[in-house]
Scaffold this motif. Structure first.
Motif, PDB file in Angstrom:
ATOM      1  N   ASN A 182      27.925  -1.917   5.260  1.00 57.66           N
ATOM      2  CA  ASN A 182      27.947  -0.453   5.268  1.00 57.66           C
ATOM      3  C   ASN A 182      27.657   0.120   3.888  1.00 57.66           C
ATOM      4  N   LEU A 183      28.286  -0.431   2.863  1.00 56.62           N
ATOM      5  CA  LEU A 183      28.041   0.051   1.498  1.00 56.62           C
ATOM      6  C   LEU A 183      26.606  -0.230   1.073  1.00 56.62           C
ATOM      7  N   TYR A 184      26.119  -1.404   1.436  1.00 56.19           N
ATOM      8  CA  TYR A 184      24.745  -1.749   1.062  1.00 56.19           C
ATOM      9  C   TYR A 184      23.745  -0.841   1.766  1.00 56.19           C
ATOM     10  N   ASP A 185      23.949  -0.588   3.048  1.00 52.14           N
ATOM     11  CA  ASP A 185      23.052   0.309   3.774  1.00 52.14           C
ATOM     12  C   ASP A 185      23.049   1.706   3.149  1.00 52.14           C
ATOM     13  N   ALA A 186      24.214   2.174   2.720  1.00 51.26           N
ATOM     14  CA  ALA A 186      24.305   3.482   2.061  1.00 51.26           C
ATOM     15  C   ALA A 186      23.556   3.466   0.732  1.00 51.26           C
ATOM     16  N   ARG A 187      23.658   2.354   0.002  1.00 51.71           N
ATOM     17  CA  ARG A 187      22.943   2.208  -1.266  1.00 51.71           C
ATOM     18  C   ARG A 187      21.428   2.293  -1.023  1.00 51.71           C
ATOM     19  N   ILE A 188      20.952   1.567  -0.026  1.00 53.31           N
ATOM     20  CA  ILE A 188      19.516   1.574   0.274  1.00 53.31           C
ATOM     21  C   ILE A 188      19.069   2.973   0.713  1.00 53.31           C
ATOM     22  N   ALA A 189      19.867   3.627   1.520  1.00 52.20           N
ATOM     23  CA  ALA A 189      19.526   4.969   1.993  1.00 52.20           C
ATOM     24  C   ALA A 189      19.435   5.973   0.850  1.00 52.20           C
ATOM     25  N   ALA A 190      20.112   5.705  -0.272  1.00 58.93           N
ATOM     26  CA  ALA A 190      20.105   6.603  -1.427  1.00 58.93           C
ATOM     27  C   ALA A 190      18.918   6.372  -2.361  1.00 58.93           C
ATOM     28  N   ASP A 191      18.124   5.323  -2.115  1.00 55.01           N
ATOM     29  CA  ASP A 191      16.943   5.069  -2.939  1.00 55.01           C
ATOM     30  C   ASP A 191      16.026   6.284  -2.847  1.00 55.01           C
ATOM     31  N   PRO A 192      15.648   6.878  -3.983  1.00 49.39           N
ATOM     32  CA  PRO A 192      14.754   8.034  -3.933  1.00 49.39           C
ATOM     33  C   PRO A 192      13.458   7.772  -3.156  1.00 49.39           C
ATOM     34  N   PHE A 193      12.956   6.558  -3.195  1.00 51.60           N
ATOM     35  CA  PHE A 193      11.754   6.234  -2.422  1.00 51.60           C
ATOM     36  C   PHE A 193      12.030   6.330  -0.918  1.00 51.60           C
TER      37      PHE A 193
END
Length: 97
Positions: free
Chosen positions: A57-68
């Protein structure tokens, strides 16, 4: 352990505009001790991330926050791997996140 493929998407031409923010986001992933390796998919297809050390869950949130990702420059596809064997230098990957 996670492997994420960041494949160029419809808005790929906007990559230069968001590159600095994307690189800052990558730097934060390394500073947080989550990103192990980041590189380019060849030939010029996007990027890839090898990561470890946080929940899905934390990792998915991190990826979703990538500006790209936010700007539609790339789409993210993440695979979760449960490592069973590794060279000794990578034994830490076998520990639970």
């Amino acid at each position: 352990m996670f492997v994420t493929f960041l494949r160029f998407a419809k808005n790929r031409t906007a990559a230069p505009k968001f590159m600095a923010a994307h690189n800052d986001w990558i730097a934060q992933g390394f500073a947080d001790g989550v990103f192990l390796c980041v590189g380019s998919l060849q030939p010029t297809a996007g990027g890839a991330i090898l990561a470890h050390g946080e929940s899905r869950n934390l990792y998915d949130a991190r990826i979703a926050a990538d500006p790209f990702v936010v700007q539609g420059v790339v789409t993210a596809e993440t695979y979760e791997i449960d490592p069973k064997r590794a060279v000794p230098a990578l034994d830490f990957l076998k520990a639970a996140a």
